[in-house]
Structure formats: C-alpha cells, structure tokens
Scaffold this active site. Structure first.
Site, mmCIF file in Angstrom:
data_model
loop_
_atom_site.group_PDB
_atom_site.id
_atom_site.type_symbol
_atom_site.label_atom_id
_atom_site.label_comp_id
_atom_site.label_asym_id
_atom_site.label_seq_id
_atom_site.Cartn_x
_atom_site.Cartn_y
_atom_site.Cartn_z
ATOM 1 N N LYS A 197 59.312 102.076 87.158
ATOM 2 C CA LYS A 197 58.334 102.742 86.430
ATOM 3 C C LYS A 197 57.652 103.919 87.135
ATOM 4 C CE LYS A 197 56.428 101.616 83.194
ATOM 5 N NZ LYS A 197 56.308 101.826 81.478
ATOM 6 N N ASP A 228 57.711 105.842 79.391
ATOM 7 C CA ASP A 228 59.454 105.971 79.569
ATOM 8 C C ASP A 228 59.990 106.627 78.534
ATOM 9 O OD1 ASP A 228 58.478 104.186 81.620
ATOM 10 O OD2 ASP A 228 58.853 102.435 80.366
ATOM 11 N N GLY A 233 66.207 82.055 98.041
ATOM 12 C CA GLY A 233 66.442 81.307 96.924
ATOM 13 C C GLY A 233 66.033 80.082 96.968
ATOM 14 N N CYS A 280 65.807 84.412 104.510
ATOM 15 C CA CYS A 280 65.321 83.252 103.817
ATOM 16 C C CYS A 280 66.883 82.530 103.656
ATOM 17 C CB CYS A 280 64.549 83.171 102.701
ATOM 18 S SG CYS A 280 63.457 81.457 102.687
ATOM 19 N N TYR A 281 67.048 82.204 102.147
ATOM 20 C CA TYR A 281 68.303 81.537 102.129
ATOM 21 C C TYR A 281 69.549 82.413 102.587
ATOM 22 C CZ TYR A 281 71.961 79.484 99.026
ATOM 23 O OH TYR A 281 73.114 79.090 98.787
ATOM 24 N N HIS A 319 60.037 86.376 105.055
ATOM 25 C CA HIS A 319 59.916 87.366 103.967
ATOM 26 C C HIS A 319 59.261 88.699 104.572
ATOM 27 C CE1 HIS A 319 61.662 85.089 100.698
ATOM 28 N NE2 HIS A 319 60.958 84.192 101.181
ATOM 29 N N GLU A 325 59.499 91.473 103.072
ATOM 30 C CA GLU A 325 59.025 92.374 101.948
ATOM 31 C C GLU A 325 57.926 92.032 101.498
ATOM 32 O OE1 GLU A 325 61.265 88.770 100.170
ATOM 33 O OE2 GLU A 325 61.258 89.881 101.967
#
Length: 535
Positions: free
Chosen positions: A390, A240, A61, A92-93, A181, A183
């Site tokens: 999705k 959807d 963040g 991180c944060y 990070h 990810e």
C-alpha cells in the site's frame, strides 16, 4: 511475481513456513529499497531458480523440524545455493531447518521454550553481529524447539541467558541463522541486522525505487495493451484503484473507461467527493452509476456477513456487465482489458504456507480482487500494482500527481458500510445514522491533527439499544462503536491509543448531534485476533 521484475531487480526471496511475521520480513526488505518476493515454503526448486535470487530467507513457522512430515526446502536447494553462491538466512524455524537438514540436531527446548523479549549474549567475533558493540542485547523470541547440535562447519555466535543457541553462521558456505525475529521492532538493532546481512554480507544492491517501478509498469502496459484495444476500470474511490486508473490513463488516454458505482453503502457525501477528485483533479473519464436502490433491495433481510458480501459482489457484477455491454455498443468493439488495484498482500494471503493444513486460504472474507471475475466477462487483467504494498502505491500516486489529501485517505472496504452495520443494513435508518457518526468521528480526528497517524478509523453500528438520559428524558437509543488502528499495510494492526480527553469529546459530539445514539464504545482489539473491519 512478473518475469520483468525478476530480471530488472535483484531478488530477495523469502520462503514462507507460516510465521505470523513472515510478511513483515518481506516489508522490511522493501524498506531497504530491495525487491523482496514471498513464495510458499514448498515451492519447487525450479520455481526458486526461475527468479534467480540473490539471497534466500527461510521464515519462521509453527512446525517442529523433528516431526515427520514437517515442511522443508526442496531437494537440491542447498546444492543450488552453493553452486550459485546464494547466501541463505534462516529465521526461527528456518534456522532449525538448516540445522536439521545439514546434519545437526533440534529438540524440544529443555526449559519449555523462549517467548517474548529476552536478553541474548553475542560471541566476541562473528559476521552477523560485527557492527554491534554491545555484548548483550534484547531480542524477540518465539520458539519451543532449539538446536542442541550444530552441523559441521557451523558456529554458535549468540546464546540466550537460558543457554539456547540463538544465532549460527557458516561464512564459508554463506549460511546463517537467527533463532529470534530481527524483523520485529522489539528486537534491538533488528532492522540493522537485516540491513547488515543483505548489504554487508550478501552485497544485495538497493535497486528498488518507485520512480523506476513506475516507468517499468508504463512500459509493461504499452506492451500488454494493443494500440487499438480499450480498457475498463471499476473505481471504488479508494487509493489503489484510483492510482491504477491514473497510471493507465497516462499511458492509454481516452482508451480507458472508468465506472464508479454508488451502491447505497458509501460514506457521507462520498459520491460527490470522489467524483470531484476524479473529474476536476485527475481528469479521469468516469461514469457514475447510481445503483443504490437495487443494491439495498437485494440486501433487505440479509444479516449474515458472508451472505452480505456475496450479494454485494453479485450485484456489482450485474452493474459491470451492463456497463461493459453499453460500452461495447458505443465503441463498436468490446473492451479487452480490466484494470484492478490488486496489491501484493492480496496475492500473499491467497498462498497459504506449507504445514498450515490449507490447500487454499481460509475464507476470512469474500469480495476480494484475487480469484478474479466470472469467466463469462472474458477480460484480461491489468494489475500494475500486483507486486506492491500500500505505501508503495501511495508513493507512485504522488509521482503521478494524485492529490495528497486523496493519497492519505484511509482504506474503505469494497462492500462499504455493509460490513460496518452488524446485521440487516436496511433496517431502522441504520446507514444514515452510521454516516453521521462516522463523519463526526473522522472530522474530530482531523481537527485534533491525528488523521495521518492512523491507518484506518471508522464507526460501527451495533445491533443493540441502551437506556440513557437525553434532554432530561429517558431514552432507549442505539449504541455505536468507534474503531481506529495503526498499521503498516493492514496485515496486522493495533488499536490507536486516543487520550481520554479526545474520547470524551468525540462521544459528547456524537450523542449531542445524532439523537438516535445515546452510547459510544471504543474497540481496543488488535489484528490478530480480530480483523480491522467488524464483518
């Protein structure tokens, strides 16, 4: 998140503190066949306890933990995790918050922070990295603060080349942290790090699969809808709502009633194409309502994007009310439920993280599933995909036998072409011109075998004309923009890098076949800073 999902799957809980990558963490966990849930970082301890998480990940963040009022986990959080033996990973944060709250110290970085792809040196032995043979790897950094003193019991297991502590662990307390990070695809071994933490350290079972989810949703639907109740669904022609209707139809049969509204803002031959799929391939009970004239009359003279969206939404509600009233006369009872194709990103984007200065999400665009319909419609919602992304909905669609060509269709916005015409959509044949250009663009993409590589591709009608030469004569004609992006879920996106040969070919086709256009431009804006649609 539903209670059913919480109790039938191991939960990986992510607490959101505002990082642009938080939703990506949620997706990465799902890719490992684990059920991930995203809560705002200021969620109460009772709410956290309510999902009985097997792991908690604290996201990154933009805030600084040493600033008064910065967001943090609720009181008693670490005690709860210790009592229940729940591993915690700070990113991180999140790592800085762990350090700060447990007795360490975080300060502004001496060298002004670390950003982008940077090398990291790994300690000789650690739980977090014991599967990596290299002593140095490149990771994605984005931090202006750094831990300068660790809490008791914690060890620094990786440092940047500038000397910053970028990974910590306390195996005894099962608390870990990354200052980078994992990810993000730019981090080497990033996905492996997440997998190693969740499976190798936290022992989370990979028990999230779409076959089981489909069965659970069907059972949930049977329990929610009474044996004599009727359900209605407004089909948009998108993946959807279509997959949601197919699932509901499989369970309820002729107690499902669908309506497809041609609002005059559809793509080239859209009504014929989707109605053919609904009736001849999916065998859904669908009524097509042509509401194009009233819709375009209402939009005449409207140029503001938000005003257009609200007008379209209001007009749609009128159609829906009329349909519900007529259906009630036919059935002799009022339908009780409404099917919506709400997805998990819709829900996530409605819950801003703490420290963002928002109590509600900023209005990026209206006409959104989350927020519901007017109260006087008085329907209970059926949202079978409220917890899904999705690609997961597409997987369920395949299990239900929805044709692959339909499953792979690019997303189409609820307001239709209204958000792809800048300004008044009713002027100067804009919609017809846009339909022709869009059809040429998408067909050319298919011809080149690129359609499945692209998340979304479309044309935009710009409110300008340019001077050109067509047929040896000077022309003053319209300018159109082409937009094509790649994405995993539409939350972030990058523009697709066509070859110059493709762009030359598609531009020539458009200008030769659509005589009202003499100039074509290509949009090379990512999301962020832009949105995928232009309005």
């Amino acid at each position: 998140m539903s209670v059913a999902s919480a109790h039938s799957h191991a939960v990986v809980l992510i607490l959101d503190y505002g990082s642009q990558y938080t939703q990506l963490i949620t997706r990465r966990v799902r890719e490992l066949s684990m059920f991930s849930v995203l809560f705002p970082g200021d969620a109460s301890l009772d709410r956290i306890k309510g999902v009985s998480p097997r792991v908690v990940i604290l996201s990154g963040g933009p805030n600084s933990v040493h600033v008064e009022g910065s967001p943090r986990v609720p009181d008693g959080f670490f005690e709860y995790c210790a009592e229940k033996n729940v591993p915690v990973l700070g990113v991180c944060y999140g790592m800085q918050m762990i350090t700060h709250l447990l007795g360490g110290e975080v300060k502004p970085a001496v060298h002004g922070g670390e950003y982008g792809r940077m090398p990291m040196d790994i300690a000789p032995s650690s739980q977090l990295f014991d599967f990596i043979s290299s002593s140095t790897i490149n990771v994605w950094m984005s931090h202006g603060d750094e831990a300068v003193k660790l809490p008791a019991g914690f060890t620094a297991v990786a440092k940047s080349h500038q000397g910053a502590i970028v990974a910590i662990e306390n195996p005894e307390r099962r608390i870990y942290g990354f200052q980078f990070h994992p990810e993000v695809m730019h981090t080497e071994h990033g996905m492996e790090m997440i997998k190693h933490f969740l499976i190798g350290i936290a022992a989370v079972p990979a028990d999230w699969n779409m076959g089981q989810v489909l069965e659970e949703q069907m059972e949930k639907l049977k329990a929610q809808v009474g044996p004599d109740d009727h359900v209605i669904c407004a089909l948009s022609g998108g993946v959807d709502s279509t997959v949601a209707a197919t699932l509901v139809h499989k369970v309820l049969g002729d107690r499902l009633h669908c309506v497809f509204v041609d609002n005059g803002l559809l793509r080239f031959n859209e009504q014929q194409r989707v109605m053919d799929t609904f009736k001849n391939h999916l065998h859904l009970p669908v009524l097509c309502v042509d509401h194009s004239k009233p819709m375009l009359d209402r939009l005449r003279g409207v140029s503001d994007p938000e005003a257009k969206r609200k007008a379209i939404g209001a007009e749609f509600i009128e159609v829906f009310k009329n349909y519900a009233t007529e259906l009630e006369k036919t059935l002799g009872r009022k339908p009780k439920y409404l099917v919506q194709g709400t997805l998990y990103p819709d829900v996530i984007e409605s819950c801003p993280p703490p420290g963002s200065g928002q109590k509600h999400s900023h209005t990026i665009k209206s006409h959104h599933n989350v927020g519901g319909l007017p109260k006087d419609l008085q329907f209970e919602l059926v949202e079978p995909f409220r917890e899904l992304f999705k690609d997961e909905v597409r997987a369920i669609g395949r299990l239900l036998g929805v044709p692959e060509q339909f499953i792979k269709r690019h997303p189409f916005p609820g307001p239709g072409l209204a958000v792809r015409v800048i300004g008044d959509v009713t002027e100067d044949g804009k919609l017809d011109t846009l339909r022709e250009v869009d059809e040429i663009f998408v067909n050319t993409i298919r011809e080149y075998g690129l359609y499945d590589e692209i998340w979304q591709a479309f044309a935009v009608f710009l409110p300008i004309k340019s001077v050109g030469v067509q047929g040896d004569q000077r022309s003053h004609a319209h300018v159109v923009a082409l937009r094509a992006v790649t994405s995993g879920d539409g939350m972030t996106a990058d523009w697709y890098s066509f070859t110059p040969a493709f762009l030359r070919d598609v531009s020539n086709r458009i200008c030769n076949k659509v005589r009202s256009v003499n100039r074509v431009v290509y949009d090379i804006t990512s999301k962020p800073p832009g949105t995928i649609e232009w309005e």
